[in-house]
Scaffold this active site. Sequence first.
Site, PDB file in Angstrom:
ATOM      1  N   LEU A  23     -45.064 -15.885 -14.779  1.00  0.00           N
ATOM      2  CA  LEU A  23     -45.014 -17.238 -14.236  1.00  0.00           C
ATOM      3  C   LEU A  23     -44.203 -18.119 -15.173  1.00  0.00           C
ATOM      4  O   LEU A  23     -44.540 -18.257 -16.345  1.00  0.00           O
ATOM      5  CB  LEU A  23     -46.429 -17.815 -14.101  1.00  0.00           C
ATOM      6  N   TYR A  58     -41.183 -27.733 -23.200  1.00  0.00           N
ATOM      7  CA  TYR A  58     -41.700 -28.082 -21.866  1.00  0.00           C
ATOM      8  C   TYR A  58     -42.829 -29.116 -21.974  1.00  0.00           C
ATOM      9  O   TYR A  58     -43.255 -29.685 -20.965  1.00  0.00           O
ATOM     10  CB  TYR A  58     -42.229 -26.848 -21.129  1.00  0.00           C
ATOM     11  N   SER A 169     -32.642 -15.706 -25.987  1.00  0.00           N
ATOM     12  CA  SER A 169     -32.399 -16.240 -24.648  1.00  0.00           C
ATOM     13  C   SER A 169     -31.013 -16.876 -24.620  1.00  0.00           C
ATOM     14  O   SER A 169     -30.598 -17.510 -25.597  1.00  0.00           O
ATOM     15  CB  SER A 169     -33.470 -17.283 -24.309  1.00  0.00           C
ATOM     16  N   GLN A 193     -33.434 -13.419 -22.418  1.00  0.00           N
ATOM     17  CA  GLN A 193     -33.805 -14.169 -21.208  1.00  0.00           C
ATOM     18  C   GLN A 193     -32.589 -14.979 -20.737  1.00  0.00           C
ATOM     19  O   GLN A 193     -32.078 -15.827 -21.475  1.00  0.00           O
ATOM     20  CB  GLN A 193     -34.989 -15.091 -21.504  1.00  0.00           C
ATOM     21  N   TYR A 219     -34.531 -15.780 -15.796  1.00  0.00           N
ATOM     22  CA  TYR A 219     -35.027 -17.103 -15.411  1.00  0.00           C
ATOM     23  C   TYR A 219     -34.240 -17.567 -14.191  1.00  0.00           C
ATOM     24  O   TYR A 219     -33.183 -17.026 -13.878  1.00  0.00           O
ATOM     25  CB  TYR A 219     -34.985 -18.106 -16.563  1.00  0.00           C
ATOM     26  N   SER A 274     -43.362 -21.738 -10.370  1.00  0.00           N
ATOM     27  CA  SER A 274     -43.903 -22.475  -9.232  1.00  0.00           C
ATOM     28  C   SER A 274     -45.211 -23.125  -9.640  1.00  0.00           C
ATOM     29  O   SER A 274     -45.981 -22.555 -10.414  1.00  0.00           O
ATOM     30  CB  SER A 274     -44.147 -21.551  -8.034  1.00  0.00           C
ATOM     31  N   GLU A 278     -49.725 -21.312  -3.127  1.00  0.00           N
ATOM     32  CA  GLU A 278     -49.322 -20.311  -2.114  1.00  0.00           C
ATOM     33  C   GLU A 278     -48.082 -19.545  -2.555  1.00  0.00           C
ATOM     34  O   GLU A 278     -47.995 -18.335  -2.382  1.00  0.00           O
ATOM     35  CB  GLU A 278     -49.085 -20.989  -0.750  1.00  0.00           C
ATOM     36  N   ARG A 279     -47.112 -20.279  -3.120  1.00  0.00           N
ATOM     37  CA  ARG A 279     -45.891 -19.606  -3.563  1.00  0.00           C
ATOM     38  C   ARG A 279     -46.148 -18.724  -4.781  1.00  0.00           C
ATOM     39  O   ARG A 279     -45.563 -17.648  -4.911  1.00  0.00           O
ATOM     40  CB  ARG A 279     -44.782 -20.624  -3.845  1.00  0.00           C
ATOM     41  N   ASN A 283     -45.058 -14.940  -4.498  1.00  0.00           N
ATOM     42  CA  ASN A 283     -44.076 -14.364  -5.427  1.00  0.00           C
ATOM     43  C   ASN A 283     -44.580 -13.096  -6.099  1.00  0.00           C
ATOM     44  O   ASN A 283     -43.784 -12.260  -6.548  1.00  0.00           O
ATOM     45  CB  ASN A 283     -43.689 -15.388  -6.510  1.00  0.00           C
TER      46      ASN A 283
END
Length: 326
Positions: A23, A58, A169, A193, A219, A274, A278-279, A283
Amino acid sequence: MDLSAADHRIPLSDGNSIPIIGLGTYSNPRVTPEGTCKTSVKAAIDVGYRHIDGAYVYLNEHEVGEAIREKIAEGKVRREDIFYCGKLWCTALDPENVRPCLERTLKILQLDYVDLYIIELPMAFQPGDKIYPRDENGRWLYHKTNLCATWEALEACKDAGLVKSLGVSNFNRRQLELILNKPGLKYKPVSNQVECHPYFIQTKLLKFCQQHDIVIVAYSPLGTSRDPTWVNLSSPPLLTDPLLKALGEKYNKTTAQVALRFNVQRGVAVIPKSFNPERIKDNFQIFDFSLTEEEMKSIETLNKNVRFVELSMWSDHPEYPFHEEY
């Protein structure tokens, strides 16, 4: 590769393993309500995700840590079941800043170690408290650093037990070779990444990485948000592609599931982001079908060789990675 929802780890060159789907947790902190990320991580763990991709920049690692710790307390998972990837930011690439940066992440997460710690970008910015340092005229404040010295500081963090695996990355081939050819290299990067999806399939970089036992982690595996302030909108949205839609109809799957399955069948790990429960669930449902060789080849023909995430605001940085072919 026989992967299932219950067992979808793939080996890394250092003897550890990485779940092939994770995720992503990137979000704009200015517009994302507090708690959104925590709720999403908990939902993902309930669905079966064991790989969470985060970063200090983030500004939501505290939520990720809370979610993981709560799921451990509930008995849903053990710490060793979870694979957390953290990132070393551009302002901390000088060797003396590497361990303090990782220790800050561990303190925020309230965890004893991270499973993978990666250099987020090969471009150094001026060290200090500002994540995005600029001068009084708004110009970016770049910094010169030695990526090999950064890497040695990361190796010391692994020796200290703060991290299990080390990676990078957004590194191009030349930057990867810099590390791989470093005299006295102790641990080579296990992963790189990068942006990777049916419109940008990264054939040459993937082949180079596979030759060196480096796993590509994709990503933006579903394309990305259509935010014109930082996204190149010259390619149409990936998830409206007619071929991916047609294959989705054939397998009773979404275009997103087809796009993710394409990368997974190439041995590429995927970290779709996400915050929609639901997604997040959808996924993850990519282990009950597979694409034929012909279908894989037809998806490869969609390649436009154009990035959604160009990071063009830093294209004048001496170590900007995307001027080179791969």
